[in-house]
Motif scaffolding. Structure first.
Motif, PDB file in Angstrom:
ATOM      1  N   LEU A  41       0.832  -1.205   0.000  1.00  0.00           N
ATOM      2  CA  LEU A  41       0.000   0.000   0.000  1.00  0.00           C
ATOM      3  C   LEU A  41       0.866   1.253   0.000  1.00  0.00           C
ATOM      4  CD1 LEU A  41      -2.984  -0.651   2.408  1.00  0.00           C
ATOM      5  CD2 LEU A  41      -3.109   0.215   0.091  1.00  0.00           C
ATOM      6  N   GLU A  42       1.911   1.227   0.787  1.00  0.00           N
ATOM      7  CA  GLU A  42       2.804   2.387   0.851  1.00  0.00           C
ATOM      8  C   GLU A  42       3.350   2.715  -0.536  1.00  0.00           C
ATOM      9  OE1 GLU A  42       6.705   3.877   3.364  1.00  0.00           O
ATOM     10  OE2 GLU A  42       6.366   1.741   3.109  1.00  0.00           O
ATOM     11  N   LYS A  43       3.786   1.700  -1.266  1.00  0.00           N
ATOM     12  CA  LYS A  43       4.331   1.908  -2.608  1.00  0.00           C
ATOM     13  C   LYS A  43       3.266   2.463  -3.552  1.00  0.00           C
ATOM     14  CE  LYS A  43       7.597  -1.879  -2.131  1.00  0.00           C
ATOM     15  NZ  LYS A  43       7.914  -3.239  -2.560  1.00  0.00           N
ATOM     16  N   LEU A  44       2.070   1.874  -3.506  1.00  0.00           N
ATOM     17  CA  LEU A  44       1.009   2.324  -4.387  1.00  0.00           C
ATOM     18  C   LEU A  44       0.552   3.743  -4.059  1.00  0.00           C
ATOM     19  CD1 LEU A  44      -1.219  -0.879  -4.753  1.00  0.00           C
ATOM     20  CD2 LEU A  44       0.366   0.090  -6.414  1.00  0.00           C
ATOM     21  N   LEU A  45       0.495   4.070  -2.781  1.00  0.00           N
ATOM     22  CA  LEU A  45       0.075   5.411  -2.389  1.00  0.00           C
ATOM     23  C   LEU A  45       1.109   6.462  -2.799  1.00  0.00           C
ATOM     24  CD1 LEU A  45      -1.506   4.645   1.075  1.00  0.00           C
ATOM     25  CD2 LEU A  45      -2.697   5.365  -0.998  1.00  0.00           C
ATOM     26  N   LYS A  46       2.385   6.120  -2.735  1.00  0.00           N
ATOM     27  CA  LYS A  46       3.419   7.046  -3.201  1.00  0.00           C
ATOM     28  C   LYS A  46       3.308   7.252  -4.706  1.00  0.00           C
ATOM     29  CE  LYS A  46       6.819   6.419   0.432  1.00  0.00           C
ATOM     30  NZ  LYS A  46       8.181   5.993   0.774  1.00  0.00           N
ATOM     31  N   LYS A  47       3.020   6.169  -5.428  1.00  0.00           N
ATOM     32  CA  LYS A  47       2.844   6.275  -6.874  1.00  0.00           C
ATOM     33  C   LYS A  47       1.618   7.130  -7.188  1.00  0.00           C
ATOM     34  CE  LYS A  47       2.443   3.567 -11.127  1.00  0.00           C
ATOM     35  NZ  LYS A  47       2.735   4.745 -11.898  1.00  0.00           N
ATOM     36  N   PHE A  48       0.543   6.940  -6.434  1.00  0.00           N
ATOM     37  CA  PHE A  48      -0.658   7.736  -6.633  1.00  0.00           C
ATOM     38  C   PHE A  48      -0.357   9.215  -6.423  1.00  0.00           C
ATOM     39  CE2 PHE A  48      -4.251  10.041  -4.872  1.00  0.00           C
ATOM     40  CZ  PHE A  48      -5.156   9.914  -5.917  1.00  0.00           C
ATOM     41  N   ARG A  49       0.370   9.521  -5.360  1.00  0.00           N
ATOM     42  CA  ARG A  49       0.699  10.914  -5.070  1.00  0.00           C
ATOM     43  C   ARG A  49       1.510  11.520  -6.207  1.00  0.00           C
ATOM     44  NH1 ARG A  49       4.588  14.146  -2.620  1.00  0.00           N
ATOM     45  NH2 ARG A  49       3.695  15.848  -1.403  1.00  0.00           N
ATOM     46  N   LYS A  50       2.492  10.780  -6.710  1.00  0.00           N
ATOM     47  CA  LYS A  50       3.325  11.257  -7.807  1.00  0.00           C
ATOM     48  C   LYS A  50       2.481  11.480  -9.060  1.00  0.00           C
ATOM     49  CE  LYS A  50       7.205   9.837 -10.678  1.00  0.00           C
ATOM     50  NZ  LYS A  50       8.075   8.720 -11.039  1.00  0.00           N
ATOM     51  N   ASP A  51       1.637  10.516  -9.408  1.00  0.00           N
ATOM     52  CA  ASP A  51       0.798  10.626 -10.601  1.00  0.00           C
ATOM     53  C   ASP A  51      -0.220  11.757 -10.451  1.00  0.00           C
ATOM     54  OD1 ASP A  51       2.202   8.478 -11.551  1.00  0.00           O
ATOM     55  OD2 ASP A  51       0.541   7.046 -11.386  1.00  0.00           O
ATOM     56  N   SER A  52      -0.743  11.932  -9.257  1.00  0.00           N
ATOM     57  CA  SER A  52      -1.725  12.979  -9.007  1.00  0.00           C
ATOM     58  C   SER A  52      -1.102  14.364  -9.179  1.00  0.00           C
ATOM     59  CB  SER A  52      -2.294  12.829  -7.605  1.00  0.00           C
ATOM     60  OG  SER A  52      -3.200  13.856  -7.325  1.00  0.00           O
ATOM     61  N   ILE A  53       0.103  14.515  -8.690  1.00  0.00           N
ATOM     62  CA  ILE A  53       0.798  15.800  -8.845  1.00  0.00           C
ATOM     63  C   ILE A  53       1.068  16.084 -10.315  1.00  0.00           C
ATOM     64  CG2 ILE A  53       2.976  17.006  -8.387  1.00  0.00           C
ATOM     65  CD1 ILE A  53       2.950  15.657  -5.618  1.00  0.00           C
ATOM     66  N   GLU A  54       1.483  15.062 -11.054  1.00  0.00           N
ATOM     67  CA  GLU A  54       1.738  15.228 -12.484  1.00  0.00           C
ATOM     68  C   GLU A  54       0.461  15.600 -13.240  1.00  0.00           C
ATOM     69  OE1 GLU A  54       4.521  15.160 -14.459  1.00  0.00           O
ATOM     70  OE2 GLU A  54       5.617  15.199 -12.567  1.00  0.00           O
ATOM     71  N   ALA A  55      -0.653  14.996 -12.884  1.00  0.00           N
ATOM     72  CA  ALA A  55      -1.916  15.269 -13.557  1.00  0.00           C
ATOM     73  C   ALA A  55      -2.424  16.681 -13.260  1.00  0.00           C
ATOM     74  CB  ALA A  55      -2.961  14.252 -13.145  1.00  0.00           C
ATOM     75  N   ALA A  56      -2.057  17.215 -12.106  1.00  0.00           N
ATOM     76  CA  ALA A  56      -2.527  18.543 -11.711  1.00  0.00           C
ATOM     77  C   ALA A  56      -1.732  19.647 -12.408  1.00  0.00           C
ATOM     78  CB  ALA A  56      -2.416  18.694 -10.206  1.00  0.00           C
ATOM     79  N   ARG A  57      -0.625  19.316 -13.009  1.00  0.00           N
ATOM     80  CA  ARG A  57       0.209  20.337 -13.657  1.00  0.00           C
ATOM     81  C   ARG A  57      -0.341  20.741 -14.992  1.00  0.00           C
ATOM     82  NH1 ARG A  57       6.371  18.654 -12.207  1.00  0.00           N
ATOM     83  NH2 ARG A  57       6.077  18.821  -9.988  1.00  0.00           N
TER      84      ARG A  57
END
Length: 57
Positions: A41-57
């Protein structure tokens, strides 16, 4: 992104089930499964955070 959210939800359900088995019944194997799920879960949540930040740009 939808697949990632789905994978996180599935893993959360698995974690909850195993963590409850350990807490309520003292099931040691379920505890090991819950700990493993928490690491995934930790790995997936970090990936989600990274992808979410990229999508918000």
């Amino acid at each position: 992104m939808k697949e990632l959210v789905s994978a996180i939800a599935t893993l959360c359900e698995s974690f909850n089930k195993d963590a409850n088995l350990q807490a309520e019944n003292g099931n040691k194997a379920a505890g090991a499964r819950a700990r493993k799920a928490s690491l995934e879960l930790e790995k997936l949540l970090k990936k989600f955070r990274k992808d979410s930040i990229e999508a918000a740009r």
